[in-house]
Design a protein around this motif. Structure first.
Motif, PDB file in Angstrom:
ATOM      1  N   SER A 160     -51.101  43.397 -25.018  1.00 24.02           N
ATOM      2  CA  SER A 160     -52.039  43.845 -23.985  1.00 24.02           C
ATOM      3  C   SER A 160     -53.121  44.766 -24.531  1.00 24.02           C
ATOM      4  CB  SER A 160     -51.280  44.577 -22.875  1.00 24.02           C
ATOM      5  OG  SER A 160     -50.744  45.816 -23.351  1.00 24.02           O
ATOM      6  N   THR A 161     -53.032  45.139 -25.793  1.00 23.58           N
ATOM      7  CA  THR A 161     -53.998  46.068 -26.373  1.00 23.58           C
ATOM      8  C   THR A 161     -55.311  45.370 -26.712  1.00 23.58           C
ATOM      9  OG1 THR A 161     -53.135  45.660 -28.601  1.00 23.58           O
ATOM     10  CG2 THR A 161     -52.165  47.485 -27.352  1.00 23.58           C
ATOM     11  N   ASP A 162     -56.340  46.166 -26.889  1.00 24.12           N
ATOM     12  CA  ASP A 162     -57.644  45.644 -27.292  1.00 24.12           C
ATOM     13  C   ASP A 162     -57.598  45.294 -28.773  1.00 24.12           C
ATOM     14  OD1 ASP A 162     -60.310  45.293 -28.133  1.00 24.12           O
ATOM     15  OD2 ASP A 162     -61.055  46.639 -26.572  1.00 24.12           O
ATOM     16  N   PRO A 163     -57.825  44.040 -29.145  1.00 23.42           N
ATOM     17  CA  PRO A 163     -57.728  43.653 -30.556  1.00 23.42           C
ATOM     18  C   PRO A 163     -58.697  44.391 -31.469  1.00 23.42           C
ATOM     19  CG  PRO A 163     -57.759  41.715 -29.138  1.00 23.42           C
ATOM     20  CD  PRO A 163     -58.112  42.884 -28.279  1.00 23.42           C
ATOM     21  N   GLU A 164     -59.799  44.896 -30.921  1.00 22.77           N
ATOM     22  CA  GLU A 164     -60.822  45.506 -31.756  1.00 22.77           C
ATOM     23  C   GLU A 164     -60.605  46.995 -31.992  1.00 22.77           C
ATOM     24  OE1 GLU A 164     -63.084  43.795 -33.298  1.00 22.77           O
ATOM     25  OE2 GLU A 164     -62.410  41.919 -32.356  1.00 22.77           O
ATOM     26  N   THR A 165     -59.987  47.692 -31.037  1.00 21.26           N
ATOM     27  CA  THR A 165     -59.946  49.156 -31.121  1.00 21.26           C
ATOM     28  C   THR A 165     -58.563  49.775 -31.100  1.00 21.26           C
ATOM     29  OG1 THR A 165     -60.168  49.357 -28.710  1.00 21.26           O
ATOM     30  CG2 THR A 165     -62.204  49.303 -30.008  1.00 21.26           C
ATOM     31  N   ASP A 166     -57.546  49.051 -30.655  1.00 20.50           N
ATOM     32  CA  ASP A 166     -56.244  49.674 -30.383  1.00 20.50           C
ATOM     33  C   ASP A 166     -55.217  49.467 -31.484  1.00 20.50           C
ATOM     34  OD1 ASP A 166     -57.296  50.552 -28.017  1.00 20.50           O
ATOM     35  OD2 ASP A 166     -56.339  49.022 -26.773  1.00 20.50           O
ATOM     36  N   TRP A 167     -55.649  49.459 -32.739  1.00 24.39           N
ATOM     37  CA  TRP A 167     -54.696  49.260 -33.833  1.00 24.39           C
ATOM     38  C   TRP A 167     -53.635  50.353 -33.858  1.00 24.39           C
ATOM     39  CZ3 TRP A 167     -54.132  53.181 -37.296  1.00 24.39           C
ATOM     40  CH2 TRP A 167     -55.152  54.145 -37.342  1.00 24.39           C
ATOM     41  N   ASP A 168     -54.023  51.603 -33.537  1.00 18.80           N
ATOM     42  CA  ASP A 168     -53.065  52.698 -33.580  1.00 18.80           C
ATOM     43  C   ASP A 168     -52.029  52.599 -32.470  1.00 18.80           C
ATOM     44  OD1 ASP A 168     -55.108  53.064 -31.770  1.00 18.80           O
ATOM     45  OD2 ASP A 168     -55.177  55.243 -31.980  1.00 18.80           O
ATOM     46  N   LEU A 169     -52.428  52.098 -31.305  1.00 17.85           N
ATOM     47  CA  LEU A 169     -51.471  51.914 -30.215  1.00 17.85           C
ATOM     48  C   LEU A 169     -50.452  50.832 -30.570  1.00 17.85           C
ATOM     49  CD1 LEU A 169     -53.861  52.082 -27.109  1.00 17.85           C
ATOM     50  CD2 LEU A 169     -52.565  53.934 -28.194  1.00 17.85           C
ATOM     51  N   ARG A 170     -50.917  49.765 -31.189  1.00 13.32           N
ATOM     52  CA  ARG A 170     -49.998  48.692 -31.596  1.00 13.32           C
ATOM     53  C   ARG A 170     -49.008  49.187 -32.648  1.00 13.32           C
ATOM     54  NH1 ARG A 170     -54.899  45.826 -31.087  1.00 13.32           N
ATOM     55  NH2 ARG A 170     -55.408  46.065 -33.311  1.00 13.32           N
ATOM     56  N   LEU A 171     -49.525  49.922 -33.619  1.00 14.11           N
ATOM     57  CA  LEU A 171     -48.661  50.397 -34.693  1.00 14.11           C
ATOM     58  C   LEU A 171     -47.657  51.429 -34.187  1.00 14.11           C
ATOM     59  CD1 LEU A 171     -48.332  49.790 -37.688  1.00 14.11           C
ATOM     60  CD2 LEU A 171     -49.840  51.724 -38.194  1.00 14.11           C
ATOM     61  N   SER A 172     -48.063  52.248 -33.235  1.00 16.67           N
ATOM     62  CA  SER A 172     -47.131  53.224 -32.671  1.00 16.67           C
ATOM     63  C   SER A 172     -46.032  52.538 -31.873  1.00 16.67           C
ATOM     64  CB  SER A 172     -47.889  54.231 -31.796  1.00 16.67           C
ATOM     65  OG  SER A 172     -48.558  53.582 -30.722  1.00 16.67           O
ATOM     66  N   CYS A 173     -46.367  51.470 -31.156  1.00 17.74           N
ATOM     67  CA  CYS A 173     -45.329  50.699 -30.443  1.00 17.74           C
ATOM     68  C   CYS A 173     -44.336  50.094 -31.426  1.00 17.74           C
ATOM     69  CB  CYS A 173     -45.972  49.593 -29.614  1.00 17.74           C
ATOM     70  SG  CYS A 173     -46.899  50.168 -28.165  1.00 17.74           S
ATOM     71  N   LEU A 174     -44.839  49.552 -32.526  1.00 21.20           N
ATOM     72  CA  LEU A 174     -43.962  48.976 -33.537  1.00 21.20           C
ATOM     73  C   LEU A 174     -43.083  50.050 -34.168  1.00 21.20           C
ATOM     74  CD1 LEU A 174     -43.243  46.368 -35.085  1.00 21.20           C
ATOM     75  CD2 LEU A 174     -45.021  46.979 -36.742  1.00 21.20           C
ATOM     76  N   LEU A 175     -43.643  51.221 -34.396  1.00 15.92           N
ATOM     77  CA  LEU A 175     -42.877  52.325 -34.978  1.00 15.92           C
ATOM     78  C   LEU A 175     -41.758  52.773 -34.042  1.00 15.92           C
ATOM     79  CD1 LEU A 175     -42.575  54.503 -37.214  1.00 15.92           C
ATOM     80  CD2 LEU A 175     -44.224  55.898 -35.932  1.00 15.92           C
ATOM     81  N   LEU A 176     -42.063  52.945 -32.761  1.00 20.49           N
ATOM     82  CA  LEU A 176     -41.040  53.359 -31.793  1.00 20.49           C
ATOM     83  C   LEU A 176     -39.940  52.313 -31.671  1.00 20.49           C
ATOM     84  CD1 LEU A 176     -43.367  54.844 -29.018  1.00 20.49           C
ATOM     85  CD2 LEU A 176     -41.802  56.118 -30.506  1.00 20.49           C
ATOM     86  N   TYR A 177     -40.305  51.044 -31.736  1.00 20.85           N
ATOM     87  CA  TYR A 177     -39.289  50.003 -31.666  1.00 20.85           C
ATOM     88  C   TYR A 177     -38.391  50.032 -32.901  1.00 20.85           C
ATOM     89  CZ  TYR A 177     -37.043  45.459 -31.484  1.00 20.85           C
ATOM     90  OH  TYR A 177     -36.105  44.460 -31.471  1.00 20.85           O
ATOM     91  N   ALA A 178     -38.987  50.295 -34.087  1.00 24.99           N
ATOM     92  CA  ALA A 178     -38.185  50.376 -35.312  1.00 24.99           C
ATOM     93  C   ALA A 178     -37.205  51.542 -35.249  1.00 24.99           C
ATOM     94  CB  ALA A 178     -39.104  50.522 -36.524  1.00 24.99           C
ATOM     95  N   PHE A 179     -37.599  52.659 -34.622  1.00 25.77           N
ATOM     96  CA  PHE A 179     -36.683  53.778 -34.459  1.00 25.77           C
ATOM     97  C   PHE A 179     -35.464  53.388 -33.629  1.00 25.77           C
ATOM     98  CE2 PHE A 179     -40.390  57.020 -34.809  1.00 25.77           C
ATOM     99  CZ  PHE A 179     -40.337  56.923 -36.192  1.00 25.77           C
TER     100      PHE A 179
END
Length: 444
Positions: A160-179
């Motif tokens: 659901s993130t903006d492909p152009e600007t929300d790279w940090d939101l995507r990476l933070s979601c992936l990080l929280l899931y890995a935790f």
């Protein structure tokens, strides 16, 4: 280790971080401190070197890095927790000739043995790709390792993130899931990441702390990022979401902390994922201690020397503050932005103060001075590199035009200074009284 060029993409199972034989000195990296102290670097690639001035007058304090007492720093360092090594070593992470130490200002990377003069790059760390968190920079979203199962709602949030600007939101979601994954390395590694009260990211700063920046543009940018992260959390972590999503970030502070970790530790590089070469956003364990490590060519490294790092080469301090929560008093790329078109002739300015040398190595030429005249300090040298100048071959400066340009620049400098709550004399007094005793001071 220059991440962009030193990571081996030909071997599918390991990421080799290698040192590059270029000179990079004086950049102190603290990993966990509330307000770490850093120095900036010089790099042969960008051709910028520290200012050198031959003068008997003490340099202007505002343009000098904070002094650190050498007598106590070495004794206060201790080797990192053995588990910090163990969790990576059993998963094939290897480090060569370096060791991690922890002190009052956080983690640092130090040479564990003497290194003779080098003529080529040297591998100092190998990190398996399986230990990293990687997501493609553009659609379709691809992960390596692919830890998100089909149908998991965290993928819908990422999608659901903006492909152009929300790279940090995507990476933070992936990080929280890995935790949250019991079998994932990052659940163990999270114990060694700075907590919300230790993280230097300005996303976690209060309104009072933002006011202390004395930079309304930067403060406004941080407030916008805070609202953006909060609105994203409120949208995707409402009361109706499944428990397996809710437990990843039960409160907004947890999510904003994850965004800060992603912003300050993300490394961008090209990586082969499957049959495609992708631009990726990566979180690399252990390498977040040293984004770029170089062993100086032709120089001997002694045991105990701190390895150096580099952040966003060519960026001004406001960008460093925005991404990492720190600034450098000796950042060679941090220059004053003048609004007008006024410029002064380079030679006329240099001749007034008897400054010689190339721009990156200006110095006071005492041979051109009158007897006993040794006036020049760091402020004058810095002004010579900062003020907009012009030089056009044999075209001489016109005195009337020079006086007009100097007056315009002087007036604009006065307007800039008037916007700060303290004067230069007050700043010098603050620096003289506190910079050696208070590690939390941030030099803007």
């Amino acid at each position: 280790m220059a991440i962009a060029s030193s990571v081996s993409l030909h071997h599918p199972s390991h990421c080799c971080l290698i040192s590059n034989p270029q000179q990079l000195k004086g950049f102190h990296h603290g990993w966990l401190p509330p307000r770490p102290r850093y120095c900036f670097t010089d790099n042969q690639n960008n051709g910028v070197r520290p200012i050198k001035a031959t003068t008997q007058t003490p340099p202007f304090p505002l343009f000098q890095p904070p002094k650190v007492e050498e007598s106590s720093s070495g004794s206060e360092l201790e080797l990192a927790d053995p588990d910090f090594y163990k969790i990576g070593y059993v998963r094939s992470m290897r480090a060569y000739g370096i060791e991690f130490k922890e002190g009052p200002n956080g983690f640092g990377v130090y040479a564990s043995k003497d290194v003779e003069t080098l003529r080529r790059a040297r591998v100092i760390m190998e990190i398996p790709l399986e230990l990293m968190l990687t997501i493609s920079h553009k659609l379709p979203w691809m992960f390596f390792p692919d830890i998100i199962p089909i149908g998991h709602p965290i993928f819908d949030i990422i999608n659901s993130t903006d492909p152009e600007t929300d790279w940090d939101l995507r990476l933070s979601c992936l990080l929280l899931y890995a935790f949250d994954r019991d079998d994932n390395f990052w659940q163990l590694y999270s114990d060694f990441l700075p907590g919300a009260d230790e993280c230097t990211s300005l996303l976690l700063a209060s309104e009072e702390e933002l006011l202390e920046l004395q930079d309304e543009n930067l403060a406004s940018t941080i407030r916008a990022q805070q609202r953006r992260a909060l609105e994203f959390w409120e949208k995707n972590w409402h009361n109706g979401v499944p428990l397996k999503i809710k437990r990843l970030a039960r409160d907004s502070e947890r999510f904003i902390w994850a965004v800060g970790i992603a912003q300050s530790r993300c490394i961008n590089m090209q990586l082969r994922i499957g049959a495609l070469v992708q631009d990726t956003n990566m979180l690399i364990p252990y390498a977040d201690h040293m984004l770029e490590v170089m062993i100086n060519a032709g120089q001997r490294i002694e045991k105990g020397d701190e390895m150096t790092v580099n952040y966003m080469s060519g960026q001004m301090n406001n960008m460093l503050m925005q991404r990492y929560g720190f600034s450098s008093p000796v950042n060679p790329w941090d220059v004053i932005q003048f609004s007008g078109n006024a410029r002064i002739h380079l030679d006329s300015f240099l001749s007034v103060f008897n400054i010689s040398g190339l721009p990156e190595e200006y110095y006071h030429n005492s041979r051109l001075s009158k007897a006993g005249d040794t006036f020049v300090d760091g402020a004058v040298i810095a002004a010579a590199r900062t003020l907009p100048t012009w030089s056009d071959g044999d075209v001489p400066p016109i005195p009337s035009m020079e006086r007009k340009a100097v007056k315009e620049l002087q007036d604009e400098c006065k307007r800039m200074l008037a916007q700060f709550p303290t004067t230069s004399k007050q700043d010098q007094k603050i620096l003289g009284n506190k910079c050696l005793s208070d590690p939390h001071i941030s030099f803007l």
